[in-house]
Design a protein around this motif. Sequence first.
Motif, short mmCIF file in Angstrom:
data_model
loop_
_atom_site.label_atom_id
_atom_site.label_comp_id
_atom_site.label_asym_id
_atom_site.label_seq_id
_atom_site.Cartn_x
_atom_site.Cartn_y
_atom_site.Cartn_z
N SER A 198 0.83 -1.21 0.00
CA SER A 198 0.00 0.00 0.00
C SER A 198 0.86 1.26 0.00
CB SER A 198 -0.93 0.02 1.21
OG SER A 198 -1.83 -1.05 1.16
N ALA A 199 1.98 1.20 0.69
CA ALA A 199 2.88 2.35 0.74
C ALA A 199 3.44 2.65 -0.65
CB ALA A 199 4.02 2.10 1.72
N VAL A 206 2.87 6.04 -2.97
CA VAL A 206 3.96 6.81 -3.55
C VAL A 206 3.74 6.99 -5.05
CG1 VAL A 206 6.44 6.73 -4.10
CG2 VAL A 206 5.66 6.24 -1.78
N ALA A 207 3.32 5.92 -5.72
CA ALA A 207 3.06 5.99 -7.17
C ALA A 207 1.94 6.98 -7.47
CB ALA A 207 2.72 4.61 -7.72
N GLU A 208 0.90 6.97 -6.66
CA GLU A 208 -0.22 7.90 -6.87
C GLU A 208 0.23 9.34 -6.68
OE1 GLU A 208 -3.83 4.89 -5.53
OE2 GLU A 208 -2.94 6.21 -4.01
N ASP A 209 1.03 9.59 -5.66
CA ASP A 209 1.54 10.95 -5.42
C ASP A 209 2.43 11.41 -6.56
OD1 ASP A 209 0.15 11.02 -3.01
OD2 ASP A 209 1.93 10.64 -1.77
N GLY A 265 -1.11 13.58 -13.51
CA GLY A 265 -1.74 12.33 -13.89
C GLY A 265 -2.36 11.60 -12.72
N THR A 266 -2.78 10.36 -13.00
CA THR A 266 -3.37 9.50 -11.98
C THR A 266 -2.91 8.05 -12.21
OG1 THR A 266 -5.34 9.07 -13.30
CG2 THR A 266 -5.47 10.89 -11.73
N VAL A 267 -2.99 7.26 -11.17
CA VAL A 267 -2.73 5.83 -11.27
C VAL A 267 -4.08 5.14 -11.43
CG1 VAL A 267 -1.94 3.77 -10.04
CG2 VAL A 267 -0.59 5.87 -9.97
N GLU A 268 -4.24 4.41 -12.54
CA GLU A 268 -5.47 3.65 -12.75
C GLU A 268 -5.44 2.34 -11.98
OE1 GLU A 268 -7.03 1.09 -16.39
OE2 GLU A 268 -7.16 3.26 -16.79
N SER A 269 -4.30 1.65 -12.02
CA SER A 269 -4.18 0.39 -11.28
C SER A 269 -2.72 0.13 -10.94
CB SER A 269 -4.76 -0.79 -12.08
OG SER A 269 -4.02 -1.01 -13.25
#
Length: 107
Positions: free
Chosen positions: A24-25, A29-32, A39-43
């Motif tokens: 989850s961490a 980090v990837a989302e931030d 941008g955004t993280v889709e998955s």
Amino acid sequence: MPKYLLKVRYTGEGLEGVMSAGGSARRSVAEDLAKSVGGTVESFHFAFGDDDAYVICDLPDNKAAATVAMTVSASGRVAVSTVPLITVDEVDAIASGPKPEYSPPGR
């Protein structure tokens, strides 16, 4: 917004960090990071085999995708391979559009 597949490989040190803080961490980090370039993280999926994780991101452009990949890889604990993704509609447009002239090797 264009989509990109990030194929992630952790070094031993990187995997120690994943095991210490959990998956989850890393997703957070990837989302931030994606958000920081618009941008955004889709998955985000962990895997085993040749790659340790697969992340699909919506990113504004190639510059943003390269910024993400280079920033992550520069850490020395992760290597990222970036694959630009195209939609089914884009492939349909290519298939139904004009075909350029092409001569394969040996012809």
